[in-house]
Motif scaffolding. Structure first.
Motif, PDB file in Angstrom:
ATOM      1  N   UNK A  34      11.361   2.593 -58.757  1.00 57.10           N
ATOM      2  CA  UNK A  34       9.928   2.883 -58.843  1.00 57.10           C
ATOM      3  C   UNK A  34       9.338   3.019 -57.439  1.00 57.10           C
ATOM      4  N   UNK A  35       8.207   3.763 -57.302  1.00 60.06           N
ATOM      5  CA  UNK A  35       7.530   3.842 -56.005  1.00 60.06           C
ATOM      6  C   UNK A  35       7.016   2.464 -55.593  1.00 60.06           C
ATOM      7  N   UNK A  36       7.149   2.145 -54.321  1.00 61.00           N
ATOM      8  CA  UNK A  36       6.717   0.836 -53.825  1.00 61.00           C
ATOM      9  C   UNK A  36       6.297   0.963 -52.365  1.00 61.00           C
ATOM     10  N   UNK A  37       5.460   0.023 -51.916  1.00 61.50           N
ATOM     11  CA  UNK A  37       5.045  -0.012 -50.521  1.00 61.50           C
ATOM     12  C   UNK A  37       3.985   1.033 -50.209  1.00 61.50           C
ATOM     13  N   UNK A  38       3.543   1.018 -48.966  1.00 61.53           N
ATOM     14  CA  UNK A  38       2.477   1.932 -48.558  1.00 61.53           C
ATOM     15  C   UNK A  38       2.903   3.392 -48.656  1.00 61.53           C
ATOM     16  N   UNK A  39       4.173   3.651 -48.366  1.00 63.27           N
ATOM     17  CA  UNK A  39       4.656   5.021 -48.423  1.00 63.27           C
ATOM     18  C   UNK A  39       4.994   5.496 -49.818  1.00 63.27           C
ATOM     19  N   UNK A  40       4.940   4.578 -50.796  1.00 63.89           N
ATOM     20  CA  UNK A  40       5.248   4.887 -52.193  1.00 63.89           C
ATOM     21  C   UNK A  40       6.603   5.552 -52.335  1.00 63.89           C
ATOM     22  N   UNK A  41       7.567   5.086 -51.545  1.00 66.69           N
ATOM     23  CA  UNK A  41       8.934   5.581 -51.657  1.00 66.69           C
ATOM     24  C   UNK A  41       9.637   4.878 -52.815  1.00 66.69           C
ATOM     25  N   UNK A  42      10.579   5.594 -53.442  1.00 63.58           N
ATOM     26  CA  UNK A  42      11.322   4.980 -54.529  1.00 63.58           C
ATOM     27  C   UNK A  42      12.121   3.788 -54.004  1.00 63.58           C
ATOM     28  N   UNK A  43      12.013   2.674 -54.707  1.00 64.29           N
ATOM     29  CA  UNK A  43      12.700   1.456 -54.276  1.00 64.29           C
ATOM     30  C   UNK A  43      13.509   0.884 -55.436  1.00 64.29           C
ATOM     31  N   UNK A  44      14.709   0.380 -55.160  1.00 61.09           N
ATOM     32  CA  UNK A  44      15.513  -0.236 -56.217  1.00 61.09           C
ATOM     33  C   UNK A  44      14.962  -1.597 -56.598  1.00 61.09           C
TER      34      UNK A  44
END
Length: 306
Positions: A34-44
């Motif tokens: 799912x997107x996560x963090x300020x950059x909304x990068x996909x994260x496991x």
């Protein structure tokens, strides 16, 4: 045994370690990245990170509605499926695949606090005891018979975070105990949940974090503990919106209306409530970080003079 593990958040990681300790886990199911963090990068998910570190096969279907997803699980030939905070309600067609069925580690003493947020709801309600249950899964929401359980007291200092971490460890313990019995051919005896005492722990909503000063101080103190570290309680105070990380209820009365600052010192900011006073001890301004009240008052000398 051939064990399939299904879980997603950090809470489930100790249980994955317990299940995988003897090399029996043949596959790990977790929610899609799912997107996560300020950059909304996909994260496991944390479970995926742990599974990859152990070189375990990882599967991330959106759900088990398709025949292909169910056949993929069936191909693993699981003896047992262990489910811990996976994030999906499994249909009966999935529950029937493992030879020994599916076990779930749930963070409450069932039947109290079935549902999505049992840890936070227990603290919010002022419960003095919590625990974990190893449950044989069935189609209903956390309705299956309990195999084993472990309890722990809930203190007035516990937060959602501290109780989460403690129950996560207890979950690994109760799962380990159940697996030892199963390996020895002594399957835990299922105990049906009693019909009385059923409560539901509905999913947390960020809108709930707003404090209502007309409520009793003891109720607000419990909510602040429950909502730490997420979503964190917030309130309007002396013209400023604050996130409140820690507070305690005080006895006493005041003629000031709810929400009024009664006093402010290095010990805390005392606020009038519908019943009693609430002493704020750790707060956070917009765009800032959580601070002890003594440091916060350095930036608000007018408030400190009250």
């Amino acid at each position: 045994m051939r064990i399939v593990f299904a879980g997603t958040p950090a809470f489930a990681v100790p249980c994955l370690r317990a299940a995988a300790g003897r090399g029996e886990v043949v596959g790990v199911y977790t929610q899609p990245d799912r997107p996560a963090g300020r950059g909304r990068q996909l994260a496991p998910s944390p479970v995926k990170v742990e599974a990859l570190a152990r070189q375990l096969p990882v599967f991330q279907p959106e759900n088990f509605k398709s025949q292909a997803a169910r056949e993929q699980l069936r191909a693993l030939e699981p003896d047992l499926m262990v489910v811990v905070a996976y994030g999906l309600i499994l249909p009966q067609s999935v529950l029937d695949i493992p030879a020994q069925g599916c076990w779930n580690v749930h963070a409450s003493l069932l039947p109290r606090w079935r549902g999505a947020a049992p840890i936070q709801r227990a603290i919010e309600a002022g419960d003095t005891e919590s625990g974990v249950c190893l449950m044989q899964m069935e189609k209903g929401l956390d309705t299956g018979p309990v195999l084993l359980s472990l309890s722990t007291p809930v203190s007035g200092d516990d937060t959602g975070g501290s109780l989460h971490d403690r129950l996560s460890g207890l979950g690994a313990e109760v799962l380990s105990d159940g697996l030892k019995l199963l390996r020895a051919g002594m399957r835990p005896v299922p105990q049906p949940q009693p019909a009385e005492g059923v409560t539901y722990a509905h999913k947390l909503d960020k809108a709930e974090a707003r404090l209502d000063w007309s409520r009793p101080a003891s109720e607000l103190a419990n909510k602040i503990r429950a909502f730490n570290p997420w979503p964190v309680a917030e309130a309007e105070l002396a013209g400023e919106r604050l996130r409140i990380h820690a507070a305690c209820a005080l006895e006493g009365t005041t003629d000031k209306p709810p929400g009024s600052v009664v006093s402010a010192s290095r010990d805390g900011i005392d606020v009038a409530c519908g019943e009693g006073l609430l002493r704020l001890t750790t707060v956070q301004r917009d765009g800032g970080r959580a601070l002890p009240v003594a440091d916060y008052l350095n930036a608000r000398p007018a408030l400190a003079g009250r």
